[in-house]
Design a protein around this motif. Structure first.
Motif, PDB file in Angstrom:
ATOM      1  N   MET A   1       0.841  -1.171   0.000  1.00  0.00           N
ATOM      2  CA  MET A   1       0.000   0.000   0.000  1.00  0.00           C
ATOM      3  C   MET A   1       0.893   1.243   0.000  1.00  0.00           C
ATOM      4  N   ALA A   2       0.548   2.175  -0.844  1.00  0.00           N
ATOM      5  CA  ALA A   2       1.341   3.399  -0.965  1.00  0.00           C
ATOM      6  C   ALA A   2       1.114   4.310   0.233  1.00  0.00           C
ATOM      7  N   HIS A   3       2.168   4.945   0.657  1.00  0.00           N
ATOM      8  CA  HIS A   3       2.097   5.888   1.775  1.00  0.00           C
ATOM      9  C   HIS A   3       1.559   7.220   1.267  1.00  0.00           C
ATOM     10  N   GLN A   4       0.528   7.747   1.913  1.00  0.00           N
ATOM     11  CA  GLN A   4      -0.022   9.047   1.517  1.00  0.00           C
ATOM     12  C   GLN A   4       0.607  10.142   2.345  1.00  0.00           C
ATOM     13  N   ARG A   5       0.910  11.229   1.684  1.00  0.00           N
ATOM     14  CA  ARG A   5       1.465  12.381   2.385  1.00  0.00           C
ATOM     15  C   ARG A   5       0.346  13.093   3.131  1.00  0.00           C
ATOM     16  N   ARG A   6       0.670  13.574   4.310  1.00  0.00           N
ATOM     17  CA  ARG A   6      -0.318  14.296   5.099  1.00  0.00           C
ATOM     18  C   ARG A   6      -0.584  15.677   4.533  1.00  0.00           C
ATOM     19  N   ASN A   7       0.421  16.256   3.910  1.00  0.00           N
ATOM     20  CA  ASN A   7       0.273  17.596   3.374  1.00  0.00           C
ATOM     21  C   ASN A   7       0.865  17.637   1.965  1.00  0.00           C
ATOM     22  N   PRO A   8       0.135  17.119   0.965  1.00  0.00           N
ATOM     23  CA  PRO A   8       0.696  17.039  -0.381  1.00  0.00           C
ATOM     24  C   PRO A   8       1.022  18.412  -0.975  1.00  0.00           C
ATOM     25  N   SER A   9       0.386  19.461  -0.509  1.00  0.00           N
ATOM     26  CA  SER A   9       0.678  20.784  -1.054  1.00  0.00           C
ATOM     27  C   SER A   9       1.999  21.340  -0.534  1.00  0.00           C
ATOM     28  N   ALA A  10       2.596  20.707   0.469  1.00  0.00           N
ATOM     29  CA  ALA A  10       3.865  21.179   1.018  1.00  0.00           C
ATOM     30  C   ALA A  10       4.980  21.122  -0.024  1.00  0.00           C
ATOM     31  N   LEU A  11       4.857  20.265  -1.023  1.00  0.00           N
ATOM     32  CA  LEU A  11       5.872  20.156  -2.058  1.00  0.00           C
ATOM     33  C   LEU A  11       5.584  21.047  -3.258  1.00  0.00           C
ATOM     34  N   HIS A  12       4.536  21.813  -3.203  1.00  0.00           N
ATOM     35  CA  HIS A  12       4.254  22.760  -4.274  1.00  0.00           C
ATOM     36  C   HIS A  12       5.198  23.945  -4.127  1.00  0.00           C
ATOM     37  N   ASP A  13       6.085  24.115  -5.076  1.00  0.00           N
ATOM     38  CA  ASP A  13       7.062  25.201  -5.086  1.00  0.00           C
ATOM     39  C   ASP A  13       7.909  25.227  -3.812  1.00  0.00           C
ATOM     40  N   PRO A  14       8.599  24.129  -3.502  1.00  0.00           N
ATOM     41  CA  PRO A  14       9.413  24.091  -2.276  1.00  0.00           C
ATOM     42  C   PRO A  14      10.630  25.011  -2.381  1.00  0.00           C
ATOM     43  N   LYS A  15      11.163  25.383  -1.252  1.00  0.00           N
ATOM     44  CA  LYS A  15      12.390  26.168  -1.194  1.00  0.00           C
ATOM     45  C   LYS A  15      13.453  25.302  -0.536  1.00  0.00           C
ATOM     46  N   VAL A  16      14.584  25.174  -1.192  1.00  0.00           N
ATOM     47  CA  VAL A  16      15.669  24.344  -0.710  1.00  0.00           C
ATOM     48  C   VAL A  16      16.741  25.233  -0.079  1.00  0.00           C
ATOM     49  N   SER A  17      17.231  24.820   1.080  1.00  0.00           N
ATOM     50  CA  SER A  17      18.356  25.508   1.724  1.00  0.00           C
ATOM     51  C   SER A  17      19.625  24.740   1.405  1.00  0.00           C
ATOM     52  N   ILE A  18      20.590  25.437   0.829  1.00  0.00           N
ATOM     53  CA  ILE A  18      21.874  24.839   0.467  1.00  0.00           C
ATOM     54  C   ILE A  18      22.944  25.483   1.330  1.00  0.00           C
ATOM     55  N   VAL A  19      23.641  24.677   2.116  1.00  0.00           N
ATOM     56  CA  VAL A  19      24.692  25.184   3.000  1.00  0.00           C
ATOM     57  C   VAL A  19      26.044  24.835   2.389  1.00  0.00           C
ATOM     58  N   ILE A  20      26.871  25.865   2.214  1.00  0.00           N
ATOM     59  CA  ILE A  20      28.213  25.670   1.673  1.00  0.00           C
ATOM     60  C   ILE A  20      29.227  26.141   2.709  1.00  0.00           C
ATOM     61  N   ALA A  21      29.994  25.201   3.231  1.00  0.00           N
ATOM     62  CA  ALA A  21      31.096  25.539   4.141  1.00  0.00           C
ATOM     63  C   ALA A  21      32.312  25.830   3.276  1.00  0.00           C
ATOM     64  N   VAL A  22      32.911  26.999   3.486  1.00  0.00           N
ATOM     65  CA  VAL A  22      34.004  27.452   2.622  1.00  0.00           C
ATOM     66  C   VAL A  22      35.269  27.668   3.443  1.00  0.00           C
ATOM     67  N   TYR A  23      36.377  27.151   2.928  1.00  0.00           N
ATOM     68  CA  TYR A  23      37.688  27.434   3.520  1.00  0.00           C
ATOM     69  C   TYR A  23      38.726  27.448   2.404  1.00  0.00           C
ATOM     70  N   ASN A  24      39.329  28.606   2.174  1.00  0.00           N
ATOM     71  CA  ASN A  24      40.389  28.780   1.170  1.00  0.00           C
ATOM     72  C   ASN A  24      39.973  28.274  -0.210  1.00  0.00           C
ATOM     73  N   GLU A  25      38.911  28.862  -0.749  1.00  0.00           N
ATOM     74  CA  GLU A  25      38.373  28.498  -2.063  1.00  0.00           C
ATOM     75  C   GLU A  25      38.481  29.655  -3.057  1.00  0.00           C
ATOM     76  N   LYS A  26      39.469  30.516  -2.896  1.00  0.00           N
ATOM     77  CA  LYS A  26      39.587  31.718  -3.722  1.00  0.00           C
ATOM     78  C   LYS A  26      39.516  31.414  -5.227  1.00  0.00           C
ATOM     79  N   SER A  27      40.190  30.375  -5.658  1.00  0.00           N
ATOM     80  CA  SER A  27      40.242  30.086  -7.094  1.00  0.00           C
ATOM     81  C   SER A  27      38.984  29.413  -7.622  1.00  0.00           C
TER      82      SER A  27
END
Length: 115
Positions: A1-27
């Motif tokens: 049986m397929a799992h139903q999402r409780r809030n299917p509209s939550a994936l409508h136009d989602p916003k993703v957070s991307i974390v970039i840890a930077v150390y000595n990346e000048k080039s």
């Protein structure tokens, strides 16, 4: 049986957070940011500089200052396409605390929910 999402509209136009840890990346920092920003998803990009000593920190501080002044773009240090500033958020560590600490800080600063 397929799992139903409780809030299917939550994936409508989602916003993703991307974390970039930077150390000595000048080039490579410009290309890294360009590639991340070119993805076709709504996002916030959290950049945590972990006390870089090669000039990366100054590049990012310049971008943050331009953003604070209302600029939409910053010139690229590599001479290529400009860097769009709209989705970027900047944080600076002092002293160097390691990649794990930089990532944890970035995760604490995200605006969206963690899964």
């Amino acid at each position: 049986m397929a799992h139903q999402r409780r809030n299917p509209s939550a994936l409508h136009d989602p916003k993703v957070s991307i974390v970039i840890a930077v150390y000595n990346e000048k080039s490579t920092i410009d290309e890294i940011l360009r590639r991340v920003l070119d993805t076709e998803v709504r996002k916030e990009v959290i950049i945590v500089d972990d006390c870089s000593t090669d000039g990366t920190r100054q590049i990012l501080e310049n971008m943050a200052a331009r953003q604070a002044n209302g600029d939409e773009f910053a010139p690229a240090q590599d001479g290529s396409d400009k860097i769009e500033l709209r989705s970027l958020r900047f944080f600076f560590q002092a002293p160097n605390q390691g990649k794990g600490a930089a990532l944890r800080r970035g995760l604490r600063k995200q605006l969206g929910r963690s899964c």
